[in-house]
Design a protein around this motif. Structure first.
Motif, PDB file in Angstrom:
ATOM      1  N   ASN A   1       0.814  -1.215   0.000  1.00 28.47           N
ATOM      2  CA  ASN A   1       0.000   0.000   0.000  1.00 28.47           C
ATOM      3  C   ASN A   1       0.845   1.262   0.000  1.00 28.47           C
ATOM      4  O   ASN A   1       0.306   2.369   0.008  1.00 28.47           O
ATOM      5  CB  ASN A   1      -0.920   0.011   1.227  1.00 28.47           C
ATOM      6  N   GLN A   2       2.156   1.112  -0.048  1.00 34.16           N
ATOM      7  CA  GLN A   2       3.037   2.278   0.022  1.00 34.16           C
ATOM      8  C   GLN A   2       3.113   2.986  -1.324  1.00 34.16           C
ATOM      9  O   GLN A   2       3.048   2.362  -2.387  1.00 34.16           O
ATOM     10  CB  GLN A   2       4.429   1.849   0.480  1.00 34.16           C
ATOM     11  N   VAL A   3       3.238   4.305  -1.247  1.00 38.73           N
ATOM     12  CA  VAL A   3       3.309   5.167  -2.424  1.00 38.73           C
ATOM     13  C   VAL A   3       4.637   5.908  -2.378  1.00 38.73           C
ATOM     14  O   VAL A   3       5.105   6.307  -1.296  1.00 38.73           O
ATOM     15  CB  VAL A   3       2.137   6.163  -2.456  1.00 38.73           C
TER      16      VAL A   3
ATOM     17  N   ALA B   1      -1.218  -3.990  -6.655  1.00 38.24           N
ATOM     18  CA  ALA B   1      -1.738  -4.973  -5.698  1.00 38.24           C
ATOM     19  C   ALA B   1      -2.968  -4.378  -5.014  1.00 38.24           C
ATOM     20  O   ALA B   1      -3.318  -3.219  -5.236  1.00 38.24           O
ATOM     21  CB  ALA B   1      -0.664  -5.349  -4.674  1.00 38.24           C
ATOM     22  N   ASP B   2      -3.610  -5.182  -4.172  1.00 30.98           N
ATOM     23  CA  ASP B   2      -4.851  -4.753  -3.521  1.00 30.98           C
ATOM     24  C   ASP B   2      -4.764  -4.973  -2.013  1.00 30.98           C
ATOM     25  O   ASP B   2      -5.427  -5.849  -1.459  1.00 30.98           O
ATOM     26  CB  ASP B   2      -6.027  -5.543  -4.115  1.00 30.98           C
ATOM     27  N   PRO B   3      -3.963  -4.157  -1.329  1.00 27.62           N
ATOM     28  CA  PRO B   3      -3.830  -4.360   0.120  1.00 27.62           C
ATOM     29  C   PRO B   3      -5.049  -3.901   0.911  1.00 27.62           C
ATOM     30  O   PRO B   3      -5.278  -4.380   2.029  1.00 27.62           O
ATOM     31  CB  PRO B   3      -2.597  -3.521   0.462  1.00 27.62           C
ATOM     32  N   ASN B   4      -5.849  -2.988   0.354  1.00 30.30           N
ATOM     33  CA  ASN B   4      -6.986  -2.426   1.091  1.00 30.30           C
ATOM     34  C   ASN B   4      -8.309  -3.109   0.782  1.00 30.30           C
ATOM     35  O   ASN B   4      -9.347  -2.717   1.319  1.00 30.30           O
ATOM     36  CB  ASN B   4      -7.120  -0.928   0.784  1.00 30.30           C
TER      37      ASN B   4
ATOM     38  N   ASP C   1      -5.618  -9.249  -5.307  1.00 30.20           N
ATOM     39  CA  ASP C   1      -4.363  -8.857  -5.944  1.00 30.20           C
ATOM     40  C   ASP C   1      -4.341  -9.181  -7.435  1.00 30.20           C
ATOM     41  O   ASP C   1      -3.814  -8.415  -8.246  1.00 30.20           O
ATOM     42  CB  ASP C   1      -3.194  -9.559  -5.255  1.00 30.20           C
ATOM     43  N   ALA C   2      -4.911 -10.332  -7.802  1.00 33.83           N
ATOM     44  CA  ALA C   2      -4.939 -10.708  -9.219  1.00 33.83           C
ATOM     45  C   ALA C   2      -5.760  -9.698 -10.023  1.00 33.83           C
ATOM     46  O   ALA C   2      -5.377  -9.316 -11.138  1.00 33.83           O
ATOM     47  CB  ALA C   2      -5.513 -12.109  -9.385  1.00 33.83           C
TER      48      ALA C   2
END
Length: 1246
Positions: A369-371, A383-386, A395-396
């Protein structure tokens, strides 16, 4: 094309130069040419003058009054600035070969190598030997080529660049740099220190006037000019004055460069050099203190020269005028340069982020989730951390959305809607992670005070809030028109309706700079609902969308059907609309090719019909085949009318989704079977071809199923053999790519080589070792105690099962049991997966099974890397040297080899971690292709078709010039332009073979350096060059090209490709042209054997090769076999094409001639035997009868032949075939006269 010969007057030797330029070029182009020329390399800080006035670098030549053919420009040296001085020092470093390797994280090993010069040198040896009539060695390039051998990875890598000379011992900024403020005021810019080859140290001051030797030493600072020491405007000139050895070494280096093709030396400005999947370790660097100072020289002390506002640069360039050709050239050129610079900067940033060398903006969040904000670019992970994509697949789904968003950005960028601005976007895959790089739009970090939300078109907040600002409507409608979308109704969470032109996921954003931006383009077409409902169970995500090409093809089918229906109505009314009906279809299709032009969309008038016929106008008011992109996406209609319309939209989208599987896939397979579409060589070609046909790669399993159905109905199912293998290989390669990514994405970069080696051994090395052990460096592992090294716990069987599960999930294809042993082609899969992952492996022959010996020793590899450019490796690993001048070296070779040969020992594993030399990022950009250059080449083709040869050739040359101006000299698009031009020149009635060969040669060099020496596209470029060289009368070099191309072909594709039949046949024809009849026959036989294997014995292709082989057999004096082959050809031609077909008639004539010749030869042989018997009897005293002379038999045969042919076309081929038994034709030598006649016949002169 308007070209000018200009003279540029220089202040120093050589005094002047002449250059050829186009009137459409700018003075900056001339400036760049001066910077690149060896004779003017000393000039970097100068201006061009004409008629005693300075010229603006960005003016076009045609815009300056008085510029004409033969005009003279003047070069004036200008005062330096600090930036100009830094750039000049960098240029000097480049000239004296100090900047031999780029020191950045994205530069590949062995990148941009070209083998063409060594291949040509190999072919020229045989040409020289033939001219000198030297018959001591092999006579042609195909001698010794093992068609059944395994190509050697250790020898296909082109030779490295020659070692660059050392012109100085040390060179860089001195310890006294930078100048103090008081001296900067007096014009001091840089302080340099040089140690010459003579061992003398000089301190040099860079002044606004130039460079001079100062009184400074390592202990004393005195930047004043040293007495009686030289000075010069150019540092290069000053160094030559100070050091005679410097001047001598520089002259040697420039002479060596001058002997090479400039295309092999130039550094591309708008393209990356190709990264091969095999490479050599980086050479040991020379001591160079300036290498550590390069970033300072590039960016200055505060590094501001390299910091850019990418979004402002892009959007202001897009706003440049584009009304004239000159304006379009400049605009497209700057956009391409910007795109390349941005892609390069994004890739560098992404690599450093994955390596955790850049701190994130939100350090407290989880890694996914880091930018990151670096070099003016905003980075995030795909990716889809949230949980934003939790319903769609996590994530896929997020990874898929990132790729589709890039495709949408590329589509909108290519569409080039004036006033609408897509964000410059690049996706980088590196070490299993996907990184998205976007230029931040104005206002992303703050909101406008008077506007609560910058998004004013589309849906936000999980589709709860929708807006449709009328300011954005006309721009989105243009996009919708090109995608065949309809303006449709969507509803927010309160059931309030909104009219949108595109998908509600596509958002219009008003930037704080007043520009209208479009973002979130991951769903510009509808969902592939049939796939999701019928085959989506178990698929990694639920975001599968239709390709734009599939929608286009379906729409064209609907248009044709509608036009046909309308035409029938006109015919029923008695109007002539039958022939004209095709014009509206073409007009509609052309409307997509030029979407930026204004069109009313209501009707298309036919202006191109003949005057004598009635002009028919078709109104498109009733054509309602636009689609709703938001059906099946969770929308809930409110009213009954909305529900009815929505149901109709759903049916239409479902029809398109069915169209993919029921029409596009079967048509694709049929075209492959018929040969309309060539079988691809590798995965890159396969994916490109499928995408053009509107097929997503998730349909690989469906294509395989369709092939299986087609095989049952085909008379020649073996045509599909290699295609099936390629499809299976691509499924395995993509499944393995996903498996590797999932296993290494969270591993620290220093440990990745251990994981990759283990995974490769588990898939590619199981025939050597079915249960490989994990190799780990415990000292490194101890440094990462918290990392999850899951890969080390997996056995080979578990990794294989992981790949098998990926194939089943993503492609609905069951690899079956023992698939590693039955479906894996080790060499081809090794290359495919390495390219997809960006892996670079050590160039050596890997032991994929126990039949291969141990890898070469270090001494062997060192010896291989020292081979001369004239030595061309062959498939069986032996040198291809030949010729008189290499005779002694060949004799010495065995002695040299015995010194390093060691006993072969089977290795424990195919791969070891040290074999992985480098990992390069896989970059996917959204660069816009030049519309102007494509328009020019298409206009040239049309002119040639219409018979306007002179105009057509001029347009083709103009298109080539446009390609080079817009893309730069080294670029894949330029290679393709050269290749197209070469083929067009070869096809002209007045064949220009020399020009065709030269263009093909340039295409190969550029292709090798930018596409890769092992690219399937480069292989085809080599084969085109071989044909061009052969047509130009240079068969020896053409054969060298064929040999090299076919070696690479077998590495990337393997055996039994249908097009390999043509390659083998072409080699045979080239050998035949060199009168190498015996070797030519062997290649014809190999071509025929492969053709029979693929197409069967009853195919026309096989018959044609039988025809050619029969002629080749005649040239080898084997008339008996020739008759049999010609009989086989005639039989198939007669059965498949009919007795009146030209091929049937020609084969029948040949068969008659060959049969009669064979009968006559048999009689001659019998008479000769009889005469020998008579002579023996006379000597023995037992002869009692005379034997007819040979001439009697010949005359009798001639009379018989005359009688049989006097009755018209009474050749009676069937009688001849039935009357002459194979046993009666004796395989004896044909007399010289008959051979000459047949050779003339084959050549078309008899």
């Amino acid at each position: 094309m308007d070209m000018l010969n200009l003279t540029v007057k220089l202040p120093h030797e050589p005094g002047s130069i002449r250059i050829l330029v186009s009137v459409h070029e700018t003075f900056n182009d001339i400036r760049q040419s001066i910077l690149d020329l060896p004779s003017t390399v000393q000039y970097t800080c100068f201006s061009l003058w004409f008629n005693d006035a300075p010229l603006n670098d960005f003016l076009e030549l045609s815009s300056v009054e008085g510029i004409h053919d033969g005009a003279t420009l003047e070069l004036h040296e200008e005062a330096y600035t600090e930036r100009e001085a830094r750039l000049h020092v960098l240029k000097v470093r480049d000239v004296i070969a100090l900047s031999s390797t780029k020191n950045d994280p994205i530069t590949a090993l062995s990148s941009g190598l070209s083998a063409l010069e060594s291949v040509e040198a190999f072919g020229e040896q045989f040409k020289t030997a033939a001219d000198e009539k030297d018959k001591t060695g092999p006579r042609h390039a195909m001698a010794g080529f093992d068609m059944n051998g395994t190509p050697s990875l250790a020898e296909i890598l082109p030779q490295p660049e020659p070692a660059k000379p050392q012109c100085v011992k040390a060179f860089g900024l001195s310890v006294w740099h930078p100048p103090p403020a008081n001296l900067r005021l007096r014009g001091h810019l840089l302080y340099l220190q040089v140690m010459t080859l003579e061992g003398t140290a000089f301190h040099i001051t860079s002044h606004i006037s130039g460079f001079y030797v100062s009184n400074s030493t390592s202990q004393k600072f005195d930047p004043t000019p040293k007495a009686k020491s030289p000075s010069a405007h150019s540092l290069l000139v000053l160094l030559q004055d100070l050091s005679p050895l410097f001047a001598a070494e520089l002259h040697k280096w420039q002479t060596r460069l001058g002997e090479r093709d400039p295309l092999t030396v130039y550094t591309p400005t708008n393209a990356m050099l190709a990264a091969p999947f095999i490479a050599r370790p980086a050479p040991s660097p020379l001591p160079d203190v300036s290498r550590t100072q390069e970033q300072l020289l590039l960016g200055g002390s505060d590094n501001l020269d390299t910091v850019r506002d990418w979004n402002e640069d892009f959007q202001s360039t897009r706003e440049m005028p584009r009304t004239t050709i000159t304006e379009r050239i400049l605009r497209e050129r700057l956009l391409n340069k910007l795109s390349f610079d941005y892609s390069e900067a994004a890739a560098k940033g992404a690599v450093q982020i994955v390596r955790e060398e850049i701190p994130p903006m939100n350090t407290s969040d989880v890694r996914d989730n880091q930018v990151y904000l670096y070099n003016g670019i905003l980075f995030s992970y795909g990716a889809d951390p949230n949980g934003a994509y939790a319903k769609e697949g996590g994530d896929a789904a997020a990874r898929y959305a990132v790729g589709k968003d890039l495709a949408g950005v590329k589509f909108v960028t290519q569409l080039d809607v004036e006033g609408l601005y897509p964000l410059c976007t690049v996706v980088v895959d590196y070490c299993g992670r996907r990184v998205v790089a976007q230029a931040p739009f104005p206002g992303i970090f703050r909101q406008q005070e008077d506007v609560p939300n910058q998004i004013v078109y589309g849906a936000v907040e999980e589709r709860k809030v929708i807006d449709n600002s009328p300011d954005f409507k006309p721009y989105f409608e243009k996009i919708a028109e090109s995608l065949h979308l309809k303006t449709h109704t969507v509803w927010d969470q309160d059931g309030k309706p909104f009219e949108l032109a595109t998908s509600l996921e596509n958002k219009g954003l008003m930037g704080t700079d007043g520009r209208k931006y479009i973002i979130d383009l991951y769903r510009i077409t509808p969902l592939d609902i049939e796939f999701l409902e019928s085959e989506g169970e178990g698929y990694p995500h639920k975001m599968a969308v239709l390709r734009t090409e599939a929608v286009d093809e379906w729409w064209r089918v609907q248009v044709r059907a509608w036009v046909s229906e309308e035409t029938e109505k006109y015919k029923a009314e008695g109007k002539e609309a039958e022939k004209e009906s095709e014009e509206p279809v073409k007009a509609i299709e052309d409307s997509k090719a030029a979407p930026s032009e204004e069109q009313d969309g209501e009707s298309v008038k036919e202006d191109a019909v003949e005057e004598k016929k009635e002009v028919v106008t078709l109104s498109f008011d009733g054509f309602k085949y636009a689609i709703n992109p938001d059906v099946f996406a969770g929308q809930l209609p409110v009213t009954e009318a909305d529900k009815e319309a929505y149901a109709e939209d759903e049916a239409r989208v479902r029809a398109i989704s069915k169209f993919v599987k029921t029409t596009l896939i079967p048509d694709f397979v049929k075209d492959i079977h018929k040969g309309t579409v060539s079988v691809p060589l590798d995965g890159v070609q396969l994916s490109t071809l499928m995408h053009k046909r509107g097929l997503n790669m998730r349909y690989l399993g469906a294509v395989l199923a369709s092939v299986a159905e087609a095989e049952k109905e085909s008379k020649t199912p073996k045509k599909f053999t290699l295609f099936k293998i390629l499809l299976e290989q691509e499924i395995i390669a993509r499944s393995l790519k996903h498996a590797i990514s999932s296993l290494i994405r969270d591993i620290p970069v220093p440990l990745i080589s251990f994981a990759v080696a283990h995974i490769y051994n588990s898939i590619l090395g199981t025939k050597l070792n079915p249960d490989p052990e994990v190799a780990l460096d415990e000292a490194l592992v101890a440094l990462y105690p918290r990392e999850n090294l899951e890969f080390a716990k997996l056995s080979a069987k578990e990794i294989q099962d992981l790949v098998k599960a990926e194939a089943k999930s993503r492609f609905r294809y069951d690899l079956g049991e023992n698939w590693v042993d039955t479906k894996v082609r080790s060499l081809q899969l090794f290359r495919e997966v390495s390219i997809k992952m960006g892996f670079q492996w050590k160039a050596k022959d890997y032991s994929f099974d126990k039949t291969l010996a141990a890898p070469a020793t270090e001494a062997d590899e060192a010896k291989a890397s020292e081979k001369t450019n004239g030595e061309q490796p062959v498939a069986n690993g032996k040198s291809g040297k030949s010729g008189k001048k290499h005779g002694k070296k060949n004799k010495q070779a065995p002695k040299e080899e015995t010194a390093t040969v060691k006993k072969a020992v089977t290795p424990k594993a195919t791969f070891v971690p040290d074999d992985l030399l480098n990992i390069v990022p896989v970059i996917k950009d959204s660069t816009m292709k030049s519309v102007l250059a494509e328009e020019a080449i298409e206009a040239g083709r049309i002119s040639l078709i219409q018979g306007n040869r002179e105009i057509g050739v001029d347009l083709l040359l103009e298109s080539l010039s446009l390609h080079e101006q817009i893309y730069g000299i080294l670029h894949p698009e330029v290679a393709r332009a050269y290749s197209q031009l070469s083929m067009i020149y070869s096809s002209l009635e007045e064949k220009q073979t020399a020009a065709a060969a030269e263009y093909a040669r340039k295409a190969v060099i550029i292709g090798e350096r930018t596409l890769g020496f092992d690219s399937s596209e480069t292989v085809l470029l080599y084969l085109n060059l071989a044909l061009a060289e052969h047509a130009n009368g240079n068969a020896h070099v053409a054969l060298a090209h064929v040999r090299h191309a076919y070696t690479i072909w077998r590495i990337i594709c393997g055996e039994d490709h249908p097009d390999a039949v043509t390659n083998l046949n072409n080699a045979a024809v080239m050998l035949q042209s060199l009168t190498e009849f015996k070797d030519s026959r062997e290649w014809f036989e190999a071509s025929l054997a492969l053709c029979e294997k693929i197409f069967g014995t009853e195919s026309v292709n096989t018959a044609a090769l039988n025809f050619q082989l029969a002629q080749a057999m005649v040239l080898t004096q084997d008339s008996h076999s020739a008759v049999n082959r010609m009989k086989a050809a005639y039989t198939v031609f007669n059965a498949e094409l009919g007795p009146e077909d030209r091929n049937t008639v020609d084969s029948e004539k040949w068969l008659v001639q060959l049969t009669q010749s064979a009968v006559e030869l048999a009689r001659q042989a019998k008479d000769l035997e009889a005469r020998k018997a008579q002579r023996t009897a006379i000597l023995n005293g037992t002869a009692k009868a005379n034997v007819k002379p040979v001439g009697s038999a010949a005359n009798a045969a001639a009379k018989a032949n005359a009688g049989s042919s006097s009755g018209g076309r009474r050749s009676k081929t069937s009688d001849i075939l039935n009357g002459v038994q194979s046993g009666e034709i004796l395989p004896s030598a044909i007399n010289t006269k008959s051979i000459e006649e047949l050779v003339k016949y084959i050549g078309g002169t008899n």
